[in-house]
Design a protein around this motif. Structure first.
Motif, PDB file in Angstrom:
ATOM      1  N   MET A   1     -46.134  54.486  14.370  1.00 48.51           N
ATOM      2  CA  MET A   1     -47.020  53.348  14.597  1.00 48.51           C
ATOM      3  C   MET A   1     -48.371  53.851  15.109  1.00 48.51           C
ATOM      4  SD  MET A   1     -46.399  49.969  16.944  1.00 48.51           S
ATOM      5  CE  MET A   1     -45.992  50.901  18.424  1.00 48.51           C
ATOM      6  N   LEU A   2     -49.448  53.328  14.551  1.00 52.30           N
ATOM      7  CA  LEU A   2     -50.794  53.709  14.976  1.00 52.30           C
ATOM      8  C   LEU A   2     -51.377  52.624  15.871  1.00 52.30           C
ATOM      9  CD1 LEU A   2     -52.343  55.161  11.688  1.00 52.30           C
ATOM     10  CD2 LEU A   2     -51.215  56.385  13.555  1.00 52.30           C
ATOM     11  N   TRP A  10     -56.664  57.100  17.012  1.00 52.97           N
ATOM     12  CA  TRP A  10     -55.464  56.310  17.202  1.00 52.97           C
ATOM     13  C   TRP A  10     -54.417  57.085  18.014  1.00 52.97           C
ATOM     14  CZ3 TRP A  10     -58.167  56.700  12.728  1.00 52.97           C
ATOM     15  CH2 TRP A  10     -58.619  55.496  12.109  1.00 52.97           C
ATOM     16  N   ILE A  11     -53.612  56.361  18.772  1.00 51.75           N
ATOM     17  CA  ILE A  11     -52.373  56.909  19.305  1.00 51.75           C
ATOM     18  C   ILE A  11     -51.324  56.819  18.206  1.00 51.75           C
ATOM     19  CG2 ILE A  11     -50.525  56.620  21.005  1.00 51.75           C
ATOM     20  CD1 ILE A  11     -52.599  55.229  22.812  1.00 51.75           C
ATOM     21  N   VAL A  12     -50.600  57.906  17.989  1.00 51.37           N
ATOM     22  CA  VAL A  12     -49.412  57.879  17.136  1.00 51.37           C
ATOM     23  C   VAL A  12     -48.233  57.707  18.080  1.00 51.37           C
ATOM     24  CG1 VAL A  12     -48.096  59.031  15.324  1.00 51.37           C
ATOM     25  CG2 VAL A  12     -50.564  59.465  15.547  1.00 51.37           C
ATOM     26  N   ALA A  13     -47.681  56.498  18.101  1.00 52.85           N
ATOM     27  CA  ALA A  13     -46.657  56.150  19.083  1.00 52.85           C
ATOM     28  C   ALA A  13     -45.270  56.176  18.447  1.00 52.85           C
ATOM     29  CB  ALA A  13     -46.933  54.766  19.660  1.00 52.85           C
ATOM     30  N   PRO A  14     -44.281  56.715  19.137  1.00 52.40           N
ATOM     31  CA  PRO A  14     -42.915  56.706  18.609  1.00 52.40           C
ATOM     32  C   PRO A  14     -42.411  55.278  18.409  1.00 52.40           C
ATOM     33  CG  PRO A  14     -43.102  58.145  20.525  1.00 52.40           C
ATOM     34  CD  PRO A  14     -44.375  57.376  20.448  1.00 52.40           C
ATOM     35  N   ARG A  43     -41.102  59.210  11.496  1.00 52.60           N
ATOM     36  CA  ARG A  43     -41.413  57.824  11.113  1.00 52.60           C
ATOM     37  C   ARG A  43     -42.726  57.350  11.728  1.00 52.60           C
ATOM     38  NH1 ARG A  43     -35.705  57.526  11.574  1.00 52.60           N
ATOM     39  NH2 ARG A  43     -35.853  56.934  13.770  1.00 52.60           N
ATOM     40  N   ALA A  44     -43.047  57.845  12.925  1.00 48.34           N
ATOM     41  CA  ALA A  44     -44.286  57.432  13.589  1.00 48.34           C
ATOM     42  C   ALA A  44     -45.515  57.899  12.828  1.00 48.34           C
ATOM     43  CB  ALA A  44     -44.313  57.967  15.018  1.00 48.34           C
TER      44      ALA A  44
END
Length: 303
Positions: A1-2, A10-14, A43-44
């Motif tokens: 998820m961005l 962006w943060i790439v969040a789990p 997946r993130a």
């Protein structure tokens, strides 16, 4: 998820909470595309054009920050010079963690490489040493120019010897990695950790005064960052004081570990090992400042 931070960042969040074996990463889409850390899970990174990312910056050599390297076939890996050998030399890796001390601290042989939780299929590597060829290293205050965006490598040791953050000065954003501001306080349990360095790194972040902090294991922080850092480090200072109080009576490291100051609900042998390693790092600190002394046979007492 961005998760958007500022324009082109962006943060790439789990998908799950950003806890081991996962951590937040950062994606920067400038003239050159870059990622910071690789532990968000496959997946993130689904919304990132991974094959177009040219640079991967690693905050430090802990498993939850590096296990996604195979997603980025064209990326040049860079890490702090202080940990360069950890990526290529298994003896350095073992010393970095302190696994060479396992038998003396635990009284038994170690038969695994720290796999203490089940790993999902989007964690593409497994704990333990593996050779990760670096395309270069950075030093404190090195500026990395991505074209429209530049960031500065900020040496923040204490968590590990070569732990780095990355500061986007123009945007006021600091990726602080494992200076993560979690309420439980810092993790500084390896042989490469240092209590004094950790305290100084918190003070350095306060001096930088970022507008936004992106930590590895907590959501993005924008409020009362200086106060949060004080609270974060107070956990360390309180443990120092507790150990100093306990050493009114001479005690061994083994005896001090029985108080479970770091992991009060230990769930496995590794948490007991990290408990002992954390206390060992506190004892180093207290000896350095002349507050305690080590007697023969591994006994410690106040001076």
């Amino acid at each position: 998820m961005l998760i958007p931070v500022v324009k082109q960042v962006w943060i790439v969040a789990p998908e799950t909470k950003p806890r081991y074996p996962y951590g937040n990463c950062m994606y920067i889409e400038s003239d050159s595309r870059a990622v910071i850390d690789l532990g968000a899970g496959a997946r993130a990174f689904a919304d990132v054009a991974c094959d177009q990312v040219e640079l991967a910056l690693l905050s430090h050599f802990h498993f939850d920050h590096i296990h996604g390297d195979s997603l980025f076939p064209r990326s040049r890996l860079m890490a702090g010079e202080e940990e360069r050998l950890t990526y290529s030399d298994e003896k350095e890796y073992i010393s970095f963690h302190g696994y060479n001390l396992w038998e003396s601290l635990m009284g038994l042989k170690r038969d695994a490489y720290g796999q203490v939780v089940p790993l999902a299929e989007d964690v593409l590597a497994r704990p333990g040493f593996r050779h990760m060829p670096l395309g270069g290293t950075f030093h404190d205050q090195d500026v990395i120019d991505l074209g429209g965006i530049s960031l500065t490598a900020v040496h923040l040791p204490g968590h590990t010897r070569g732990h780095y953050g990355f500061y986007l000065e123009k945007e006021g954003v600091l990726f602080s990695a494992d200076m993560d501001l979690v309420p439980a306080g810092p993790w500084y349990s390896s042989n490469s950790a240092d209590v004094d360095d950790l305290i100084r790194s918190a003070e350095r972040i306060k001096a930088i005064a970022p507008r936004i902090i992106v930590p590895s294991h907590r959501r993005m922080q924008t409020e009362n960052i200086s106060g949060q850092l004080d609270t974060y480090i107070q956990v360390v200072l309180d443990r120092n004081q507790r150990l100093f109080d306990l050493l009114k009576t001479p005690r061994s490291l083994e005896e001090l570990a029985q108080f479970q100051l770091v992991f009060p609900r230990q769930q496995n042998l590794y948490e007991l090992f990290w408990e002992k390693m954390t206390i060992r790092n506190h004892l180093r600190y207290l000896i350095k400042y002349g507050l305690i002394q080590e007697l023969p046979d591994g006994i410690y007492q106040r001076v």
